[in-house]
Design a protein around this motif. Structure first.
Motif, PDB file in Angstrom:
ATOM      1  N   GLN A  16     -47.351 -21.420  -0.560  1.00 25.01           N
ATOM      2  CA  GLN A  16     -48.335 -20.769   0.307  1.00 25.01           C
ATOM      3  C   GLN A  16     -48.872 -21.699   1.395  1.00 25.01           C
ATOM      4  O   GLN A  16     -49.284 -21.246   2.458  1.00 25.01           O
TER       5      GLN A  16
ATOM      6  N   SER B 194     -48.457 -19.347   9.772  1.00 30.86           N
ATOM      7  CA  SER B 194     -49.434 -18.402  10.325  1.00 30.86           C
ATOM      8  C   SER B 194     -50.321 -19.071  11.366  1.00 30.86           C
ATOM      9  O   SER B 194     -50.544 -18.521  12.446  1.00 30.86           O
TER      10      SER B 194
ATOM     11  N   ASN C 166     -50.279  -9.663  11.349  1.00 34.50           N
ATOM     12  CA  ASN C 166     -49.085  -9.513  10.523  1.00 34.50           C
ATOM     13  C   ASN C 166     -48.644 -10.913  10.110  1.00 34.50           C
ATOM     14  O   ASN C 166     -48.203 -11.712  10.935  1.00 34.50           O
ATOM     15  N   VAL C 167     -48.793 -11.226   8.842  1.00 29.70           N
ATOM     16  CA  VAL C 167     -48.506 -12.592   8.371  1.00 29.70           C
ATOM     17  C   VAL C 167     -47.075 -12.739   7.870  1.00 29.70           C
ATOM     18  O   VAL C 167     -46.717 -13.774   7.307  1.00 29.70           O
TER      19      VAL C 167
ATOM     20  N   ASN D  18     -59.612 -16.072  -4.598  1.00 32.57           N
ATOM     21  CA  ASN D  18     -60.067 -16.104  -3.204  1.00 32.57           C
ATOM     22  C   ASN D  18     -60.919 -14.899  -2.840  1.00 32.57           C
ATOM     23  O   ASN D  18     -61.714 -14.965  -1.914  1.00 32.57           O
TER      24      ASN D  18
ATOM     25  N   GLU E 110     -46.631 -21.010   4.131  1.00 32.08           N
ATOM     26  CA  GLU E 110     -46.913 -19.683   4.699  1.00 32.08           C
ATOM     27  C   GLU E 110     -48.094 -19.790   5.668  1.00 32.08           C
ATOM     28  O   GLU E 110     -48.074 -19.238   6.771  1.00 32.08           O
TER      29      GLU E 110
ATOM     30  N   SER F 288     -55.281 -14.426   1.023  1.00 35.01           N
ATOM     31  CA  SER F 288     -56.175 -15.563   1.269  1.00 35.01           C
ATOM     32  C   SER F 288     -56.703 -15.554   2.709  1.00 35.01           C
ATOM     33  O   SER F 288     -57.864 -15.885   2.945  1.00 35.01           O
ATOM     34  N   VAL F 289     -55.846 -15.185   3.658  1.00 35.34           N
ATOM     35  CA  VAL F 289     -56.314 -15.081   5.050  1.00 35.34           C
ATOM     36  C   VAL F 289     -57.392 -13.999   5.135  1.00 35.34           C
ATOM     37  O   VAL F 289     -58.434 -14.188   5.777  1.00 35.34           O
TER      38      VAL F 289
ATOM     39  N   GLY G 239     -57.844 -17.609   8.013  1.00 32.54           N
ATOM     40  CA  GLY G 239     -58.694 -16.414   8.130  1.00 32.54           C
ATOM     41  C   GLY G 239     -60.029 -16.733   8.784  1.00 32.54           C
ATOM     42  O   GLY G 239     -60.491 -16.010   9.682  1.00 32.54           O
ATOM     43  N   VAL G 240     -60.629 -17.836   8.377  1.00 30.75           N
ATOM     44  CA  VAL G 240     -61.924 -18.221   8.949  1.00 30.75           C
ATOM     45  C   VAL G 240     -61.751 -18.535  10.444  1.00 30.75           C
ATOM     46  O   VAL G 240     -62.542 -18.092  11.282  1.00 30.75           O
TER      47      VAL G 240
ATOM     48  N   ALA H  92     -45.450 -12.568   3.151  1.00 28.29           N
ATOM     49  CA  ALA H  92     -46.206 -13.657   2.525  1.00 28.29           C
ATOM     50  C   ALA H  92     -47.514 -13.058   2.001  1.00 28.29           C
ATOM     51  O   ALA H  92     -48.570 -13.214   2.603  1.00 28.29           O
ATOM     52  N   GLU H  93     -47.395 -12.359   0.888  1.00 28.48           N
ATOM     53  CA  GLU H  93     -48.526 -11.551   0.427  1.00 28.48           C
ATOM     54  C   GLU H  93     -49.697 -12.400  -0.061  1.00 28.48           C
ATOM     55  O   GLU H  93     -50.860 -12.064   0.165  1.00 28.48           O
ATOM     56  N   GLY H  94     -49.373 -13.523  -0.737  1.00 30.79           N
ATOM     57  CA  GLY H  94     -50.455 -14.396  -1.188  1.00 30.79           C
ATOM     58  C   GLY H  94     -51.237 -14.913   0.012  1.00 30.79           C
ATOM     59  O   GLY H  94     -52.468 -14.918   0.029  1.00 30.79           O
ATOM     60  N   ASN H  95     -50.494 -15.325   1.020  1.00 31.22           N
ATOM     61  CA  ASN H  95     -51.112 -15.794   2.260  1.00 31.22           C
ATOM     62  C   ASN H  95     -51.968 -14.697   2.871  1.00 31.22           C
ATOM     63  O   ASN H  95     -53.104 -14.935   3.299  1.00 31.22           O
TER      64      ASN H  95
ATOM     65  N   ALA I  58     -59.385 -13.157   2.825  1.00 28.38           N
ATOM     66  CA  ALA I  58     -60.601 -13.706   2.216  1.00 28.38           C
ATOM     67  C   ALA I  58     -61.366 -14.563   3.230  1.00 28.38           C
ATOM     68  O   ALA I  58     -62.591 -14.460   3.342  1.00 28.38           O
ATOM     69  N   GLY I  59     -60.632 -15.373   3.978  1.00 28.49           N
ATOM     70  CA  GLY I  59     -61.273 -16.212   5.003  1.00 28.49           C
ATOM     71  C   GLY I  59     -61.938 -15.365   6.075  1.00 28.49           C
ATOM     72  O   GLY I  59     -63.040 -15.673   6.542  1.00 28.49           O
TER      73      GLY I  59
ATOM     74  N   LYS J 271     -48.347 -19.453  14.453  1.00 32.98           N
ATOM     75  CA  LYS J 271     -48.120 -18.167  15.119  1.00 32.98           C
ATOM     76  C   LYS J 271     -49.368 -17.717  15.881  1.00 32.98           C
ATOM     77  O   LYS J 271     -49.286 -17.253  17.013  1.00 32.98           O
TER      78      LYS J 271
ATOM     79  N   SER K 283     -54.640 -21.010   3.896  1.00 35.60           N
ATOM     80  CA  SER K 283     -54.585 -19.600   4.314  1.00 35.60           C
ATOM     81  C   SER K 283     -55.994 -19.085   4.599  1.00 35.60           C
ATOM     82  O   SER K 283     -56.242 -18.394   5.589  1.00 35.60           O
ATOM     83  N   TYR K 284     -56.904 -19.426   3.702  1.00 38.65           N
ATOM     84  CA  TYR K 284     -58.307 -19.028   3.845  1.00 38.65           C
ATOM     85  C   TYR K 284     -58.873 -19.606   5.156  1.00 38.65           C
ATOM     86  O   TYR K 284     -59.563 -18.918   5.913  1.00 38.65           O
TER      87      TYR K 284
ATOM     88  N   ASP L  33     -53.387 -14.270  -8.229  1.00 38.32           N
ATOM     89  CA  ASP L  33     -54.201 -15.496  -8.174  1.00 38.32           C
ATOM     90  C   ASP L  33     -55.105 -15.491  -6.949  1.00 38.32           C
ATOM     91  O   ASP L  33     -56.306 -15.761  -7.037  1.00 38.32           O
ATOM     92  N   GLN L  34     -54.508 -15.147  -5.800  1.00 40.30           N
ATOM     93  CA  GLN L  34     -55.305 -15.113  -4.574  1.00 40.30           C
ATOM     94  C   GLN L  34     -56.367 -14.012  -4.651  1.00 40.30           C
ATOM     95  O   GLN L  34     -57.479 -14.163  -4.146  1.00 40.30           O
TER      96      GLN L  34
END
Lengths: 554, 320
Positions: free
Chosen positions: A153, A160, B49-50, B91, A156, B59-60, A126-127, B53-56, B62-63, A163, A122-123, B86-87
């Motif tokens: 996750q 993403s 809009n992910v 993260n 998930e 983390s997204v 984002g990057v 998927a709140e954890g995702n 954070a990235g 998408k 997921s991170y 946790d995220q």
């Protein structure tokens, strides 16, 4: 031009050794998952754009280790690549160290604080989104574990990335089939069930593979590779980076603990450090990785293409190509034009042995057609020519080797080149034709060469070439050879796959015996017993004990 | 200015987005509800809009923050600290390089507390303040009105570091005028007083002010502090209130364990101990209440101006 095969192989060995020393010093850590990704990491570091003197360079590629427990495996490559000093590895997990138990931004080169599994992808999404918004050419490489794929996750993030059409994101899934409790297929399977007692049977059974299917169903472009085959990983990364329109995953089927037999496929070594007592034996074992290189001129010279295909099917590590020019040796085989023809048939590295005069004049052509290692003869060049050859090959990411004929001593001028040398071929027949008998004196010579090279910082491999067969391969291994060229003993056999399996098994026996002797030297029968007892998987301990008893080591 | 916190949040984001291309917004199938969809209409390539998927999402975010963006990630409180802790911890809060403590992620939750109403106990987040203030590097804001939300959204964008801001679902009384200067770490002296202090945050601030009005009629002078900045907490204002008014009542729509009241009590104990009473949800869960019944639900848990006034009287009686 070359694949950088030799330097990646050398780095993978160095990385594993650093992991062993660091986790032993720390008294804890995760060697298993560090070893399973050692080749993949080596290939990633080859493809990545980075600057160790400027770790936050804007346009760098970002490596995100989602399976954060394999931190020592990442740190070892940060050391090899110059982000940190190798000596810092010894501080792993200690108070105040930048090398935390799991990767931390404190350490230069680390891009993600890993540890809590399932979040790194997921991170990475984002990057990758941020880089795309900024029109930054940097790419994101995420290394994900199969155990952590239990985390919802991961999926998930998979949706993403798909998408958002992230074609600046490449995942390497280190599919090593082991997680903390046990084997992945028992804890939470990713592949189809394979009946039988072997918990990692799915790795070798393509019909059971379902992992990539899942990612494909989520919109990813998928590539399958053997996670310890550098040439496959390298090719996969080339293709992944050329892919447009969406993210790519490379499913890297690997062996947890790869390189140290008692750790291989053994869940006990997910998160345990080796004892100080066993470290020297393990380091010896790491240096004892062997390879087979069938020589195709032992086959049908009119259908060399077919011989290459046979090597591929038989699972050879290299294809050994004996180039003879009718001048350096009386015979003529083929030249670079033939190699160009053969290159598309397989991605197995080409181990090109130039038995030609004045190799300095034509080595370039052999590199250009796709050789991965090129070995020239000491008799055919002098120091300055060899220096030129070596520099040329290395600047083009091709391994460089030197060969000596049975009657030729190691040339004095070689000393200065030894640390850079990738291969040393000890000829155990007079070159010129296939099918000759092994010259017994070659054992002694190989041992002397091994000692000579060891004293001068050699980081390459000794190759035994000439008359190597089932009756002498164990002896050649004991001498110090690690790559074994097989003519009539491999290519000359009707079932080359079986011949290679038999050779590998003999080599494994020789390796085990060598390690038992090392254990005995270091700690007598007590350490021999301890060492044997470590081999808990697949009933190996008993056969290793038996071997030790036969050799009067127990 | 509307009395709708989410509308002001969305308005501030659009303004920020216009001025700064690094502002990005994330949603988890709640962009319409959180009023962030408007940002997406203005800046379609900067709203992510992910899905559910709140954890995702965290983390997204954070990235994105690691790579220089200023992400605002929003959904309902119950699914943010309530689900993705946790995220949030590993993260967002944990990664630190150089002077930057934590990553520059702004978590903005709507639907905090009991006043969520009809969706029921499963959706009424009563633990988020406790969770978030236990995580290092996070600043925790519980604004009382839409004006505060607007200002604090801007402040968060301009201030490096991880933030959590909790908004209420319902429209709230507007307390501040637009010139109000709200700074994290500084409580607002919403009403001067000398006999007792009421510390409030979120929707309880207007209740506290109403209670202070009522008590004033009885000759009790109540100081009211807006403790919208639960972390960093304004220890100086609390100590001053303790010294000058001799007693403190806290009130919040949150579990009495670990919330703003706990933070104030901890601070008072270490600076200038005076009697402190904490008003909040008594270590239990909420339940459904129709919109018209939300005041009754709050009242059932003692969260009302009438009850605040009663508790102040009791507190003063106890002290005599």
């Amino acid at each position: 031009m070359g694949s950088g095969y030799c330097s990646i192989r050398r780095n993978a060995l160095r990385a594993r050794a650093l992991v062993v020393r660091a986790t032993a010093a720390a008294g804890s850590g995760h060697p298993g998952g560090s070893f399973s990704m050692a080749e993949a990491m080596g290939c990633l570091f080859k493809h990545m754009r980075y600057d160790p003197t400027d770790p936050l360079w804007e346009e760098r590629d970002r490596l995100i280790l989602s399976k954060g427990h394999a931190a020592p495996g990442l740190f070892s490559y940060l050391a090899i690549s110059g982000f940190i000093k190798e000596s810092e590895m010894e501080t792993l997990r200690s108070l105040g160290s930048r090398l935390q138990g799991h990767p931390d931004l404190k350490c230069p080169g680390v891009e993600f604080c890993g540890g809590s599994l399932g979040t790194g992808l997921s991170y990475s999404v984002g990057v990758a989104l941020a880089l795309r918004l900024d029109k930054n050419p940097g790419r994101v490489f995420a290394v994900v574990g199969d155990g952590e794929s239990n985390e919802g996750q991961i999926w998930e993030a998979t949706m993403s990335a798909s998408k958002f059409g992230l074609d600046n994101l490449v995942v390497v899934l280190d599919r090593n089939y082991v997680q903390q409790d046990s084997y992945t297929e028992g804890v939470m399977p990713l592949d189809a069930a394979v009946p039988g007692p072997d918990p990692v049977a799915a790795r070798g059974d393509r019909s059971a593979w379902r992992t990539a299917d899942k990612w494909r169903a989520f919109g990813w472009h998928t590539i399958e590779v053997d996670g310890h085959r550098i040439e496959q990983l390298d090719g996969a990364l080339h293709r992944a980076l050329a892919h447009r329109g969406g993210p790519v995953i490379i499913v890297s089927r690997s062996v947890k603990g790869r390189g140290v037999e008692h750790m291989e496929d053994n869940p006990q070594w997910h998160g345990k450090a080796p004892s100080h007592q066993t470290v020297p034996i393990i380091l010896r074992e790491l240096e004892s990785q062997a390879a087979v290189a069938p020589s195709i001129i032992a086959g049908d010279m009119a259908r060399l293409d077919r011989e290459v295909s046979r090597c591929q099917e038989a699972g050879a590590d290299f294809v050994h190509l004996d180039v003879m020019d009718g001048a350096f040796v009386p015979n003529t085989t083929f030249d670079h034009a033939k190699i160009r023809e053969l290159r598309p048939i397989t991605d197995i590295p080409f181990d090109t042995h130039l038995m030609i005069s004045e190799p300095v004049r034509s080595v370039r052509r052999y590199a250009e057609v796709g050789s991965d290692i090129i070995t020239v003869h000491a008799e055919a060049c002098d120091a300055s020519e060899f220096g030129e050859i070596l520099d040329y090959l290395h600047s083009n990411e091709v391994g460089a080797g030197i060969a000596v004929n049975p009657a030729t001593p190691v040339p004095e001028w070689l000393d200065a080149f030894v640390p850079k040398l990738d291969q040393f071929i000890v000829m155990s027949v007079v070159p010129g034709r296939s099918g000759q008998a092994y010259i017994e004196e070659s054992h002694q010579k190989t041992q002397e060469v091994a000692a000579y090279l060891r004293d001068r910082g050699f980081g390459g491999v000794i190759e035994a070439d000439g008359g190597v067969n089932a009756s002498n391969v164990a002896g050649c291994f004991a001498d110090g050879a690690r790559t074994f060229v097989g003519g009539s003993s491999m290519v000359g056999q009707a079932d080359m796959g079986r011949a290679i399996r038999e050779m590998r098994s003999l080599i494994l026996g020789a390796r085990r015996l060598g390690l038992l002797r090392e254990a005995h030297r270091l700690g007598g029968p007590e350490l021999v017993e301890k060492w044997a007892a470590l081999h808990t998987v697949g009933g190996k301990a008993d056969s290793i004990r038996e071997m030790a008893a036969e050799a009067s080591l127990l | 200015m509307t009395p709708d916190m989410r509308a002001e949040y969305g308005r501030a984001l659009v303004e920020l987005g216009r001025a700064n291309p690094d502002i990005v917004v994330l949603g988890a199938d709640t962009t319409d509800s959180l009023k962030t969809a408007g940002f997406g209409r203005k800046f379609p390539d900067r709203l992510f809009n992910v899905g559910i998927a709140e954890g995702n999402m965290v983390s997204v975010a954070a990235g994105l923050a690691y790579s220089g963006k200023i992400p605002f990630a929003s959904t309902y409180a119950i699914f943010l600290p309530g689900r993705a802790v946790d995220q949030i911890r590993n993260n967002v809060a944990y990664p630190s390089r150089g002077a930057g403590r934590g990553l520059n992620v702004k978590l903005v939750a709507s639907h905090g507390g009991l006043s969520v109403g009809p969706d029921g106990g499963s959706h009424q987040q009563l633990e988020d303040i406790a969770i978030m203030r236990a995580i290092p590097n996070f600043r925790v804001l519980v604004p009382a009105d839409s004006v505060s939300v607007y200002h604090l959204t801007r402040t968060m964008a301009e201030t490096y570091g991880p933030f959590y801001m909790r908004m209420a679902r319902s429209k709230t009384d507007i307390i501040y005028d637009e010139s109000e200067d709200l700074a994290p770490g500084r409580a607002v002296l919403a009403r001067e007083g000398s006999d007792c202090t009421i510390a409030a945050c979120g929707i309880t601030l207007s209740m506290a002010l109403n209670a202070a009005d009522a008590l004033h009629q009885e000759g009790i002078s109540c100081r009211v502090l807006d403790m919208f900045s639960v972390k960093p907490l304004d220890g100086d204002s609390i100590e001053k209130a303790a010294r000058q008014t001799g007693a403190i009542l806290t009130c919040e729509e949150h579990n009495v364990h670990g919330g703003m009241g706990s933070a104030v009590a901890e601070s008072v104990c270490e600076s200038y101990p005076v009697p402190v009473r904490r008003l909040g949800v008594g270590d239990t869960f909420g339940e459904s209440a129709r919109d018209s019944e939300i005041p009754d639900l709050l009242e059932a848990h003692g969260i009302s101006s009438v009850n605040i006034a009663r508790r102040v009287r009791e507190l003063r009686r106890d002290m005599q």
